[in-house]
Design an enzyme around this catalytic site. Sequence first.
Site, short mmCIF file in Angstrom:
data_model
loop_
_atom_site.label_atom_id
_atom_site.label_comp_id
_atom_site.label_asym_id
_atom_site.label_seq_id
_atom_site.Cartn_x
_atom_site.Cartn_y
_atom_site.Cartn_z
N ASP A 120 0.83 -1.21 0.00
CA ASP A 120 0.00 0.00 0.00
C ASP A 120 0.87 1.26 0.00
OD1 ASP A 120 -2.17 -1.67 0.30
OD2 ASP A 120 -2.25 -1.42 2.48
N1 URA Z 1 -1.32 -6.01 3.67
C1 URA Z 1 -1.76 -4.74 3.76
O1 URA Z 1 -2.80 -4.47 4.37
N2 URA Z 1 -1.05 -3.78 3.17
C2 URA Z 1 0.10 -4.00 2.52
O2 URA Z 1 0.71 -3.06 2.01
C3 URA Z 1 0.55 -5.33 2.43
C4 URA Z 1 -0.18 -6.32 3.02
#
Ligand code: URA
Length: 296
Positions: A120
């Site tokens: 993310d």
């Molecule tokens: N899970 C998440 O919620 N965010 C990420 O960036 C990776 C795994």
Amino acid sequence: MTSEKTPAKKDNSEKDLVRLNKLLAERGLASRRGADKLIAEGLVMVNGKKVYELGIKVNPNKDKILVDGKPIKSKSQNIYVMFNKPKNVITSMNDPLERPTVADFVADLPARVFPIGRLDWDSEGLLLLTNDGEFAQKVMHPKTEVTKTYHVKLEGQPQLYQIKKLLTGVSIPGGRVKAKHVEKLKPIKAAGKKTSDKNDWYKIVITEGKNHQVREMFKKIGFDVLKLHRVAIGKLRIGQLGRGEMVFLNEAATQRVFLPDLPEETHGRRDVRHKSKRVKDEELTRKKFDKALDKK
Ligand code: URA
């Protein structure tokens, strides 16, 4: 060019036919799934015609293939890069809103690479990049069950029964998922910073790769994730690699991705470790919690 429905006449060139998505992946344009997307979006032309059929086969020696108007490159050497993605960077090679992307960090690499999976915008840590679509496909395929290890800082302090839910399974947007291992981490005292006992840190290991999976899992048991770092993919660990830095991986390092990173005793089963003592009425609270969860 031919499709699976209308196979080419059996001639000498049939052995040269390959699936278009496989070829695009081999030439470093995307993973196989990403290549299917390029085809479905009408960005791929074979011999002057747009193709939309996913199973289509082509002859790389004879057919003229353009992606987004540009001819595909001849087979280049595969490269594999481990990158420590900082937060506030998008896991994409371009962004219409012109926010910082991982492409800004890989401009000087000797080949065009793409990210394997995603982190993310506000997550940081280990991101693999490559021009090897087959490798990317294998890493991301659910059957390969590559372990991904995250360290998370939570808004609050979950109880053991809540953490156990992560191991028995929770439903999140995208499906039902289970953690392979969850462990409470000791707070790290950074110089000049206070440690707070209001925010627990946890290590969580998962093999699925749903969108925002770790955040959604903790949200499901009632806790927001404040910080999220991916520290390992399989047994390939980020170690001391600084934020925004990258290293090339050799063959042996790329294969570490396929070694499960689980404590000895959890091989073949799911495990939780927690420092808290069992509270007397845990059973009762858990039942109430399970009921509330079912209603969500
Ligand atoms: N899970 C998440 O919620 N965010 C990420 O960036 C990776 C795994």
